[in-house]
Design an enzyme around this catalytic site. Structure first.
Site, PDB file in Angstrom:
ATOM      1  N   ASN A  10      38.913  57.824  17.866  1.00 35.18           N
ATOM      2  CA  ASN A  10      38.657  56.847  18.931  1.00 35.18           C
ATOM      3  C   ASN A  10      38.737  57.586  20.267  1.00 35.18           C
ATOM      4  OD1 ASN A  10      38.637  54.764  20.747  1.00 35.18           O
ATOM      5  ND2 ASN A  10      40.570  53.833  20.073  1.00 35.18           N
ATOM      6  N   LYS A  12      38.170  56.463  23.104  1.00 32.81           N
ATOM      7  CA  LYS A  12      38.558  55.561  24.209  1.00 32.81           C
ATOM      8  C   LYS A  12      37.622  55.796  25.404  1.00 32.81           C
ATOM      9  CE  LYS A  12      43.146  55.403  22.278  1.00 32.81           C
ATOM     10  NZ  LYS A  12      44.584  55.209  22.455  1.00 32.81           N
ATOM     11  N   HIS A  97      41.964  46.629  18.958  1.00 30.73           N
ATOM     12  CA  HIS A  97      42.835  47.719  19.406  1.00 30.73           C
ATOM     13  C   HIS A  97      43.876  47.143  20.371  1.00 30.73           C
ATOM     14  CE1 HIS A  97      44.304  51.391  21.156  1.00 30.73           C
ATOM     15  NE2 HIS A  97      43.780  52.031  20.139  1.00 30.73           N
ATOM     16  N   GLU A  99      44.979  48.189  23.033  1.00 35.26           N
ATOM     17  CA  GLU A  99      44.584  48.274  24.450  1.00 35.26           C
ATOM     18  C   GLU A  99      43.654  47.117  24.813  1.00 35.26           C
ATOM     19  OE1 GLU A  99      43.237  52.333  24.187  1.00 35.26           O
ATOM     20  OE2 GLU A  99      45.306  52.932  23.823  1.00 35.26           O
ATOM     21  N   GLU A 169      48.457  50.600  13.907  1.00 35.28           N
ATOM     22  CA  GLU A 169      48.763  51.440  15.069  1.00 35.28           C
ATOM     23  C   GLU A 169      49.949  50.858  15.835  1.00 35.28           C
ATOM     24  OE1 GLU A 169      44.941  53.787  16.238  1.00 35.28           O
ATOM     25  OE2 GLU A 169      45.120  52.006  17.458  1.00 35.28           O
ATOM     26  N   GLY A 175      49.565  57.289  22.181  1.00 31.74           N
ATOM     27  CA  GLY A 175      49.492  58.079  23.407  1.00 31.74           C
ATOM     28  C   GLY A 175      50.857  58.487  23.944  1.00 31.74           C
ATOM     29  N   SER A 215      49.458  58.871  17.833  1.00 30.84           N
ATOM     30  CA  SER A 215      49.851  60.278  17.991  1.00 30.84           C
ATOM     31  C   SER A 215      49.684  61.107  16.717  1.00 30.84           C
ATOM     32  CB  SER A 215      51.284  60.382  18.532  1.00 30.84           C
ATOM     33  OG  SER A 215      51.377  59.746  19.794  1.00 30.84           O
TER      34      SER A 215
HETATM   35  P1  13P Z   1      46.694  58.534  20.169  1.00 29.67           P
HETATM   36  O1  13P Z   1      46.286  59.318  18.942  1.00 29.67           O
HETATM   37  O2  13P Z   1      46.234  59.177  21.445  1.00 29.67           O
HETATM   38  O3  13P Z   1      48.128  58.177  20.143  1.00 29.67           O
HETATM   39  O4  13P Z   1      45.894  57.142  20.102  1.00 29.67           O
HETATM   40  C1  13P Z   1      45.903  56.418  18.931  1.00 29.67           C
HETATM   41  C2  13P Z   1      44.906  55.317  19.061  1.00 29.67           C
HETATM   42  O5  13P Z   1      45.108  54.410  19.850  1.00 29.67           O
HETATM   43  C3  13P Z   1      43.693  55.385  18.239  1.00 29.67           C
HETATM   44  O6  13P Z   1      42.984  54.197  18.293  1.00 29.67           O
END
Ligand code: 13P
Length: 252
Positions: A10, A12, A97, A99, A169, A175, A215
């Site tokens: 992803n 983002k 997600h 976010e 997740e 992150g 992560s």
């Molecule tokens: P990170 O791998 O940067 O922690 O992000 C995970 C994520 O949100 C994948 O959708």
């Protein structure tokens, strides 16, 4: 057991057009011989058509959108519809997600409508779920995530549900550099599989790919992926470097 092993990246809201295409080309070159797993890239909207074209001749590499609207078309400025994604041969859509839930107020009801829309047009949802740190600390994480799944997915028929990929997740691991331990991931994935078995059947549960995200890095991927109920990963930051992303895919 026939469920697929999947590593999805992803991106983002990262990478300009040129850098994104460079990354996709590197991943394609490195991952083109992978045969026992699917590698998915989910770039921002501007890359989608080019990445989908780039991957179109591979049986193992797929392109995903990071979001979609629940209507076919209309006055929804700034949005992308599933028929649009289908017209450029995007295969998967990430939905729910954390976010999007947090910054764009996506509710379980909205996600339910988006799941239906994606399936109605023959694409596949990668449905994200996961708890906050406060919920984890309260010990209620399994119930919380079970509710997210039930609210947006459990209206589906067994056949429809069979097309859904789930990505667990935990928000506290996204992150942050902090990863769920392999045991924490396994515990949640096993509990979700049990939930799916009790709603549908053991066969449906055994066929469902449940990915871990938060992560994931080359250093921790093998330990996470070696858990019996962890069927791959949804990778954020580390998917922006071809070398790291391919190492993670190889770890599976
Ligand atoms: P990170 O791998 O940067 O922690 O992000 C995970 C994520 O949100 C994948 O959708």
């Amino acid at each position: 057991m026939t469920r697929k092993k999947i590593v999805a990246g992803n991106w983002k809201m990262n990478l300009d057009y040129q850098s994104g295409i460079k990354l996709a080309k590197k991943v394609r070159a490195a991952a083109s011989s992978a045969s026992d797993k699917l590698v998915i890239m989910a770039p921002p909207a501007i890359h989608l058509k080019s990445v989908a074209d780039l991957l179109s001749d591979s049986k193992y590499l797929y392109c995903a959108a990071q979001n979609c609207h629940s209507e076919d078309s209309g006055a929804y400025t700034g949005e992308l519809s599933v028929p649009m994604l289908k017209s450029i041969k995007v295969d998967y859509v990430i939905l729910g997600h954390s976010e999007r839930r947090a910054y764009f107020a996506e509710s379980s009801e909205m996600l339910k409508a988006k799941v239906d829309q994606v399936l109605a047009h023959g694409l596949k949802p990668i449905f994200c779920c996961g708890e906050s740190l406060a919920i984890r600390q309260s010990g209620m994480q399994n119930d919380y995530v079970a509710n997210q799944i039930a609210q947006s997915l459990f209206h589906l028929s067994a056949k429809e549900f069979g097309k859904v990929v789930i990505a667990y997740e935990p928000i506290w691991a996204i992150g942050t550099g902090e990863t769920a331990s392999p045991e924490q991931a396994q515990n949640m994935h096993a509990s979700l599989r049990k939930l799916i078995a009790s709603k549908y059947s053991k066969a449906v549960a055994e066929n469902c790919s449940i990915l871990y995200g938060g992560s994931v890095k080359p250093q921790n991927a093998s330990a996470l992926f070696s858990q019996p109920d962890v069927d791959g990963g949804l990778v954020g930051g580390a998917s922006l470097k071809a070398e790291d992303f391919c190492k993670i895919a190889d770890a599976m």
